[in-house]
Design a protein around this motif. Structure first.
Motif, PDB file in Angstrom:
ATOM      1  N   GLU A  97      37.434  43.798  44.842  1.00  0.00           N
ATOM      2  CA  GLU A  97      38.304  42.697  44.429  1.00  0.00           C
ATOM      3  C   GLU A  97      37.697  41.419  45.005  1.00  0.00           C
ATOM      4  O   GLU A  97      37.859  41.122  46.187  1.00  0.00           O
ATOM      5  N   ASP A  99      36.776  37.357  45.654  1.00  0.00           N
ATOM      6  CA  ASP A  99      37.365  36.019  45.625  1.00  0.00           C
ATOM      7  C   ASP A  99      36.335  34.918  45.867  1.00  0.00           C
ATOM      8  O   ASP A  99      36.668  33.742  45.850  1.00  0.00           O
ATOM      9  N   ASN A 126      34.753  47.427  38.919  1.00  0.00           N
ATOM     10  CA  ASN A 126      35.168  46.031  38.764  1.00  0.00           C
ATOM     11  C   ASN A 126      36.282  45.942  37.724  1.00  0.00           C
ATOM     12  O   ASN A 126      36.066  45.518  36.611  1.00  0.00           O
ATOM     13  N   LYS A 128      39.653  44.745  38.632  1.00  0.00           N
ATOM     14  CA  LYS A 128      40.762  43.884  39.039  1.00  0.00           C
ATOM     15  C   LYS A 128      40.261  42.475  39.348  1.00  0.00           C
ATOM     16  O   LYS A 128      39.385  42.291  40.184  1.00  0.00           O
ATOM     17  N   ARG A 129      40.802  41.503  38.664  1.00  0.00           N
ATOM     18  CA  ARG A 129      40.486  40.093  38.885  1.00  0.00           C
ATOM     19  C   ARG A 129      41.532  39.502  39.808  1.00  0.00           C
ATOM     20  O   ARG A 129      42.735  39.533  39.516  1.00  0.00           O
ATOM     21  N   LYS A 130      41.093  38.975  40.951  1.00  0.00           N
ATOM     22  CA  LYS A 130      42.038  38.347  41.874  1.00  0.00           C
ATOM     23  C   LYS A 130      42.590  37.055  41.273  1.00  0.00           C
ATOM     24  O   LYS A 130      41.862  36.319  40.615  1.00  0.00           O
ATOM     25  N   SER A 136      33.733  32.393  37.704  1.00  0.00           N
ATOM     26  CA  SER A 136      33.899  33.458  36.713  1.00  0.00           C
ATOM     27  C   SER A 136      33.685  34.807  37.377  1.00  0.00           C
ATOM     28  O   SER A 136      32.972  34.916  38.385  1.00  0.00           O
ATOM     29  N   GLU A 137      34.290  35.835  36.829  1.00  0.00           N
ATOM     30  CA  GLU A 137      34.106  37.187  37.365  1.00  0.00           C
ATOM     31  C   GLU A 137      32.639  37.588  37.288  1.00  0.00           C
ATOM     32  O   GLU A 137      32.124  38.301  38.154  1.00  0.00           O
ATOM     33  N   TYR A 140      30.639  36.758  40.393  1.00  0.00           N
ATOM     34  CA  TYR A 140      30.839  37.681  41.513  1.00  0.00           C
ATOM     35  C   TYR A 140      30.120  39.010  41.263  1.00  0.00           C
ATOM     36  O   TYR A 140      29.530  39.589  42.179  1.00  0.00           O
ATOM     37  N   THR A 160      34.204  49.675  34.483  1.00  0.00           N
ATOM     38  CA  THR A 160      35.440  48.945  34.255  1.00  0.00           C
ATOM     39  C   THR A 160      36.134  49.512  33.024  1.00  0.00           C
ATOM     40  O   THR A 160      35.671  50.490  32.424  1.00  0.00           O
ATOM     41  N   PHE A 164      38.734  44.949  30.122  1.00  0.00           N
ATOM     42  CA  PHE A 164      38.285  44.009  31.148  1.00  0.00           C
ATOM     43  C   PHE A 164      36.998  43.316  30.704  1.00  0.00           C
ATOM     44  O   PHE A 164      36.823  42.115  30.942  1.00  0.00           O
ATOM     45  N   HIS A 168      37.012  39.188  30.284  1.00  0.00           N
ATOM     46  CA  HIS A 168      36.200  38.355  31.176  1.00  0.00           C
ATOM     47  C   HIS A 168      34.752  38.200  30.708  1.00  0.00           C
ATOM     48  O   HIS A 168      33.936  37.641  31.437  1.00  0.00           O
TER      49      HIS A 168
END
Length: 302
Positions: A97, A99, A126, A128-130, A136-137, A140, A160, A164, A168
Motif C-alpha cells: 500500500e 503513499d 498491487n 489497493k490505492r491509498k 500516480s499509482e 509507485y 492485481t 485495478f 489506474h
C-alpha cells in the motif's frame, strides 16, 4: 528352460518398470493446481498439498510499516519451508500500500529482506490505492520494481485485479509477467501468464477455501520457477559502502568462521578489500578487518 526363465524375468522387469512409470505419470498429472496461501489457511499439511500443487505463491506481508493494517505473515517461513521440503516450486508476494516513492522503495527492501532465499520468484500485490496520495499509482509501482531489480535477479511478477489495471491505467510490461485476478468464467482481458479465477477453491491439506489460479502462458510461468545462479561481487574499493540487503553475519575469517555479530538488513558497512575463501569464493573484508559474504543476494554496493 533357461531361456524361458530369462524371458519371464525380463517380462516381469518390464511390467515393474511400466508400473513405476504409470505411477509417476499419474502423480505428475495430479499436480495441476496453483494456489496462493497465507496465515489465513492455518496449518497446511504440505505432504498432502504437494500431491495437488504444481506451484504455490506464499504471502510475506500485508501493507507497509506504519499502516493501520500492517502485518508480517506469521506463516511465511513455515509455508516456505513446507513447500520446499515437499518439492513444491514457490514464489512469494508482497501486498503493498504505497503513499510515496520513498515508501515504495522502503517497502521493496523490507519485502526482499523477509522473503525466503528458496523462493523462485517475487510478486508485487498491487490491489489497493491509498487515499490522498499525490503521485500516480504507476509511479509507485515503477519505484518498487526499480528497487527490486537492484536487489535480485529473480523474476519479478505483477499481481492485481483486472479492474485495478483499468482504473489506474497500470503498465506492467517491465515485469517478468503478470498474474491477474478476475473471479468469473471469462479470463482477464489484459495479458496475464497466470489467472486467479476463484477465491473459493479447495486443496488437499487445507481446510477451508483457498485462491486458485490457472496458467495462461506455460512458458512464462516455467521461467518464473527456474533456479537463478548465485553471483558475487568480485571487486570493491577501499572505503566503499556496502548495504546488507538481508540479515547477515560478520566473521573473523574469509571462510566465514568465528562469528562476530549479526548485521540487520539495510545496514551500511564500509569495505576494505575483496578476499577469497580457501575454496575460492569471494568475500568482502570490512574496514574493521571482519568478513562478510560477497553474494549479491545478500549485499549490494552503494
Amino acid at each position: 528352460m533357461k531361456s524361458t526363465q530369462l524371458f519371464k524375468k525380463v517380462f516381469a522387469g518390464s511390467l515393474a518398470l511400466a508400473s513405476v512409470l504409470a505411477i509417476s505419470t499419474t502423480a505428475f498429472a495430479a499436480k495441476t493446481k496453483v494456489a496462493d496461501v497465507s496465515q489465513y489457511q492455518g496449518n497446511i499439511n504440505w505432504s498432502k498439498a504437494s500431491k495437488d500443487l504444481k506451484m504455490t505463491i506464499i504471502r510475506v506481508k500485508h501493507g507497509n510499516a506504519g499502516d493501520s493494517d500492517y502485518r508480517i505473515d506469521t506463516k511465511r517461513n513455515v509455508n516456505a519451508n513446507g513447500a520446499a521440503k515437499y518439492g513444491v516450486p514457490f514464489g512469494q508476494y508482497d501486498y503493498a500500500e504505497f503513499d510515496s516513492v520513498a515508501d515504495a522503495q522502503k517497502d521493496a527492501r523490507q519485502f526482499y529482506a523477509l522473503s525466503s532465499t528458496k523462493a523462485k520468484f517475487l510478486v508485487l500485490d498491487n490491489e489497493k490505492r491509498k487515499s490522498g496520495v499525490k503521485s500516480s499509482e504507476q509511479t509507485y509501482v515503477n519505484a518498487w520494481l526499480k528497487t527490486m531489480r537492484s536487489l535480485t535477479n529473480k523474476p519479478l511478477v505483477y499481481y492485481t485485479y483486472e479492474s485495478f489495471v483499468t482504473s489506474h491505467k497500470i503498465n506492467y510490461s517491465k515485469f517478468d509477467g503478470a498474474w491477474l485476478a478476475k473471479y468469473s468464467s471469462a479470463k482477464p482481458k489484459y495479458t496475464a501468464a497466470l489467472w486467479q479465477y476463484t477465491s473459493t477453491g479447495s486443496l488437499s491439506g487445507i481446510s477451508g477455501h483457498v485462491d486458485l489460479s490457472k496458467i495462461q502462458n506455460s512458458s512464462t510461468v516455467a521461467n518464473w520457477t527456474k533456479s537463478t545462479k548465485a553471483t558475487y561481487m568480485s571487486s570493491v574499493k577501499a572505503g566503499q559502502k556496502i548495504r546488507a540487503t538481508r540479515g547477515i553475519n560478520r566473521y573473523k575469517t574469509a571462510n566465514l568462521t568465528g562469528k562476530i555479530a549479526g548485521v540487520k538488513y539495510n545496514t551500511t558497512l564500509t569495505a576494505k578489500t575483496i578476499a577469497k575463501s580457501s575454496g575460492g569464493t569471494y568475500r568482502i573484508q570490512l574496514s574493521d578487518g571482519s568478513y562478510i559474504t560477497a553474494n549479491k543476494a545478500y549485499v549490494q554496493a552503494e
